[in-house]
Scaffold this active site. Structure first.
Site, PDB file in Angstrom:
ATOM      1  N   TYR A 216     -26.195  45.633  84.202  1.00  0.00           N
ATOM      2  CA  TYR A 216     -26.319  45.584  85.457  1.00  0.00           C
ATOM      3  C   TYR A 216     -26.509  44.255  85.897  1.00  0.00           C
ATOM      4  O   TYR A 216     -25.602  43.429  86.803  1.00  0.00           O
ATOM      5  CB  TYR A 216     -27.477  46.675  85.907  1.00  0.00           C
TER       6      TYR A 216
ATOM      7  N   ASN B 107     -16.393  57.341  93.955  1.00  0.00           N
ATOM      8  CA  ASN B 107     -16.197  58.138  92.826  1.00  0.00           C
ATOM      9  C   ASN B 107     -17.321  59.080  92.596  1.00  0.00           C
ATOM     10  O   ASN B 107     -17.168  59.933  91.654  1.00  0.00           O
ATOM     11  CB  ASN B 107     -15.474  57.424  91.832  1.00  0.00           C
TER      12      ASN B 107
ATOM     13  N   PHE C 247     -26.325  55.678  98.544  1.00  0.00           N
ATOM     14  CA  PHE C 247     -27.563  55.907  99.415  1.00  0.00           C
ATOM     15  C   PHE C 247     -27.329  54.811 100.515  1.00  0.00           C
ATOM     16  O   PHE C 247     -27.474  54.872 101.648  1.00  0.00           O
ATOM     17  CB  PHE C 247     -28.712  55.491  98.750  1.00  0.00           C
TER      18      PHE C 247
ATOM     19  N   GLY D  24     -23.208  58.831  93.682  1.00  0.00           N
ATOM     20  CA  GLY D  24     -23.400  59.120  95.157  1.00  0.00           C
ATOM     21  C   GLY D  24     -23.486  60.500  95.380  1.00  0.00           C
ATOM     22  O   GLY D  24     -23.089  61.289  94.429  1.00  0.00           O
TER      23      GLY D  24
HETATM   24  P1  NAD Z   1     -26.238  54.351  94.911  1.00  0.00           P
HETATM   25  O1  NAD Z   1     -26.101  54.507  93.371  1.00  0.00           O
HETATM   26  O2  NAD Z   1     -27.012  55.437  95.829  1.00  0.00           O
HETATM   27  O3  NAD Z   1     -24.849  54.211  95.449  1.00  0.00           O
HETATM   28  C1  NAD Z   1     -23.725  53.451  95.060  1.00  0.00           C
HETATM   29  C2  NAD Z   1     -22.821  54.110  95.034  1.00  0.00           C
HETATM   30  O4  NAD Z   1     -21.285  53.433  94.427  1.00  0.00           O
HETATM   31  C3  NAD Z   1     -22.517  55.757  94.709  1.00  0.00           C
HETATM   32  O5  NAD Z   1     -22.022  56.360  95.967  1.00  0.00           O
HETATM   33  C4  NAD Z   1     -21.601  55.682  93.569  1.00  0.00           C
HETATM   34  O6  NAD Z   1     -21.015  57.029  93.387  1.00  0.00           O
HETATM   35  C5  NAD Z   1     -20.642  54.804  93.998  1.00  0.00           C
HETATM   36  N1  NAD Z   1     -19.949  54.056  92.781  1.00  0.00           N
HETATM   37  C6  NAD Z   1     -20.198  53.552  91.573  1.00  0.00           C
HETATM   38  N2  NAD Z   1     -19.112  53.030  90.867  1.00  0.00           N
HETATM   39  C7  NAD Z   1     -18.081  53.332  91.441  1.00  0.00           C
HETATM   40  C8  NAD Z   1     -16.649  53.111  91.347  1.00  0.00           C
HETATM   41  N3  NAD Z   1     -16.477  52.661  90.166  1.00  0.00           N
HETATM   42  N4  NAD Z   1     -15.832  53.420  92.436  1.00  0.00           N
HETATM   43  C9  NAD Z   1     -16.220  53.869  93.492  1.00  0.00           C
HETATM   44  N5  NAD Z   1     -17.561  54.249  93.850  1.00  0.00           N
HETATM   45  C10 NAD Z   1     -18.501  53.788  92.862  1.00  0.00           C
HETATM   46  O7  NAD Z   1     -27.030  52.921  94.957  1.00  0.00           O
HETATM   47  P2  NAD Z   1     -27.511  52.248  96.360  1.00  0.00           P
HETATM   48  O8  NAD Z   1     -29.013  52.189  96.063  1.00  0.00           O
HETATM   49  O9  NAD Z   1     -26.948  52.906  97.539  1.00  0.00           O
HETATM   50  O10 NAD Z   1     -26.848  50.789  95.897  1.00  0.00           O
HETATM   51  C11 NAD Z   1     -25.581  50.459  96.811  1.00  0.00           C
HETATM   52  C12 NAD Z   1     -25.343  48.835  96.449  1.00  0.00           C
HETATM   53  O11 NAD Z   1     -26.485  48.090  96.685  1.00  0.00           O
HETATM   54  C13 NAD Z   1     -25.102  48.803  94.701  1.00  0.00           C
HETATM   55  O12 NAD Z   1     -24.165  47.956  94.621  1.00  0.00           O
HETATM   56  C14 NAD Z   1     -26.308  48.153  94.228  1.00  0.00           C
HETATM   57  O13 NAD Z   1     -26.519  47.415  93.124  1.00  0.00           O
HETATM   58  C15 NAD Z   1     -26.928  47.446  95.450  1.00  0.00           C
HETATM   59  N6  NAD Z   1     -28.445  46.999  95.230  1.00  0.00           N
HETATM   60  C16 NAD Z   1     -29.305  48.242  95.828  1.00  0.00           C
HETATM   61  C17 NAD Z   1     -30.603  48.177  95.964  1.00  0.00           C
HETATM   62  C18 NAD Z   1     -31.570  49.207  96.242  1.00  0.00           C
HETATM   63  O14 NAD Z   1     -32.765  48.994  96.132  1.00  0.00           O
HETATM   64  N7  NAD Z   1     -31.015  50.221  96.770  1.00  0.00           N
HETATM   65  C19 NAD Z   1     -31.073  46.946  95.393  1.00  0.00           C
HETATM   66  C20 NAD Z   1     -30.392  45.881  94.897  1.00  0.00           C
HETATM   67  C21 NAD Z   1     -28.833  46.043  94.928  1.00  0.00           C
END
Ligand code: NAD
Ligand code: UDP
Length: 326
Positions: A162, A39, A18, A43
């Site tokens: 987490y 991966n 996202f 996503g």
């Molecule tokens: P999301 O799940 O939509 O995106 C995370 C992406 O990382 C996914 O596309 C997933 O496939 C990829 N991914 C996970 N593990 C992987 C790996 N080992 N190798 C390659 N790709 C991998 O989540 P998001 O909301 O887009 O969050 C993005 C980042 O921001 C994360 O690190 C999350 O912890 C951090 N974050 C997000 C929020 C929020 O509210 N959206 C809040 C705090 C922190």
């Protein structure tokens, strides 16, 4: 900002997620050369499909479907020279990280170590931006949360894979910054929402929007008086870019989030009203260790980055709903 980014080769982990997919779009708009890695554990291909649209395939973008927990030398070309890494890969929704606890703690710990080690070896002047989380504050006993607060986290509970791995990720960033003089910046991201969130990922905004659209019961957990503060994704991406770009952010840890705070009951009612939904609001068990309240103190982001969120919760929800319906 373009002046800086157009000269950079940027590695974005979690590029099909996202937040990652919006960040990639903006980096390409700023003419950076971008290598996206994902991966697809949480996503979605559709988040980046527009970057591969036939003849209009975007220049300056490469995508690698691979696990970013591995050392980057195993998936990047030998002559790749990365200037800047945004490390966003990690499941982020509580149901998803609880479904993939090992993958979650590895990408935030070992993955962070390998990425930093690679940058240190190949380009010690490079920059690293780590996507940490407000979850490192746990169930906070100070409110709003400032960066100086150390948090109140259960080290061995359902959210620990987490929370604690984000904390260890921060520790690893600190070691590389202090001991190896690397340029490392930490974003503590608070709840962010917007278009391209997986509608089925279980987080509160997509859940409520989906339920309200289908006139199905809206599932408030607990009594609904716990709070969250929601940031629209464009605002967050602007904050991440400033954090990656500005010299004064070197070695800083900065909260990025919208301080407007809403109870979950208020959140449900707003979405129900905006969608003119006939959904009933129902109450279900509160998940274990669910933080009671959350709101960022963003004084540091304002001062150092000149950043604050521009999009109100109502405007952001309207944009998100519009995209969900088209
Ligand atoms: P999301 O799940 O939509 O995106 C995370 C992406 O990382 C996914 O596309 C997933 O496939 C990829 N991914 C996970 N593990 C992987 C790996 N080992 N190798 C390659 N790709 C991998 O989540 P998001 O909301 O887009 O969050 C993005 C980042 O921001 C994360 O690190 C999350 O912890 C951090 N974050 C997000 C929020 C929020 O509210 N959206 C809040 C705090 C922190
Ligand atoms: N929540 C809820 N109903 C849902 C999904 C979540 O009441 O269908 C609550 C959840 O218990 C938490 C808040 O909404 O108090 C935010 O949950 P989310 O999973 O979005 O992220 P968190 O901030 O807990 O990581």
């Amino acid at each position: 900002m373009q002046k800086y980014f157009e000269k950079q080769t940027v590695l974005v982990t979690g590029a099909a997620g996202f937040v990652g997919s919006h960040l990639v779009d903006k980096l390409l708009e700023l003419r950076a050369t971008v290598i996206g890695v994902d991966n697809f554990i949480t996503g979605r291909k559709e988040n980046i499909a527009h970057l591969f649209a036939g003849e209009s395939t975007v220049k300056n973008f490469a995508f690698l479907e691979t696990d970013a927990t591995a050392p980057p030398a195993s998936y990047l070309d030998e002559d790749a020279k990365i200037d800047l890494i945004f490390h966003l890969a990690s499941p982020a929704s509580p149901p998803r990280y609880q479904e993939f606890p090992v993958e979650t703690y590895l990408i935030n710990s070992l993955g962070t170590h390998h990425l930093l080690d690679y940058l240190h070896t190949t380009n010690p002047q490079g920059r690293f931006v780590y996507a940490s989380s407000s979850e490192i504050y746990g169930d906070p006993d100070i409110h709003p949360q400032t960066e100086g607060y150390w948090g109140n986290v259960n080290p061995n509970g359902v959210r620990s894979c987490y929370d604690e791995s984000k904390r260890l990720g921060e520790t690893i960033c600190g070691v590389f910054a202090r001991d190896f003089k690397m340029d490392v910046r930490i974003a503590r991201i608070f709840n962010t929402y917007g278009p391209r969130m997986d509608p089925a990922d279980g987080r509160v905004i997509p859940n409520f929007i989906q339920q309200a659209l289908k006139n199905q019961p809206m599932t408030v957990y607990g009594e609904g008086d716990q709070t969250r503060s929601y940031c629209y994704v464009d605002d967050l991406v602007d904050g991440l870019l400033r954090l990656g770009n500005m010299d004064q952010a070197k070695s800083e840890t900065i909260n990025l989030g919208n301080p407007d705070e809403y109870s979950i009951n208020e959140t449900a009612k707003m979405i129900k009203t905006l969608l003119k939904s006939e959904s009933k609001i129902i109450f279900q068990n509160l998940p274990e260790d669910d933080p009671a309240r959350r709101k960022p103190d963003i004084s540091k982001a304002k001062k150092l980055l000149g950043w604050y969120p521009r999009v109100t919760f109502k405007e952001g929800l309207e944009k998100t709903i519009l995209q969900t319906q088209t």
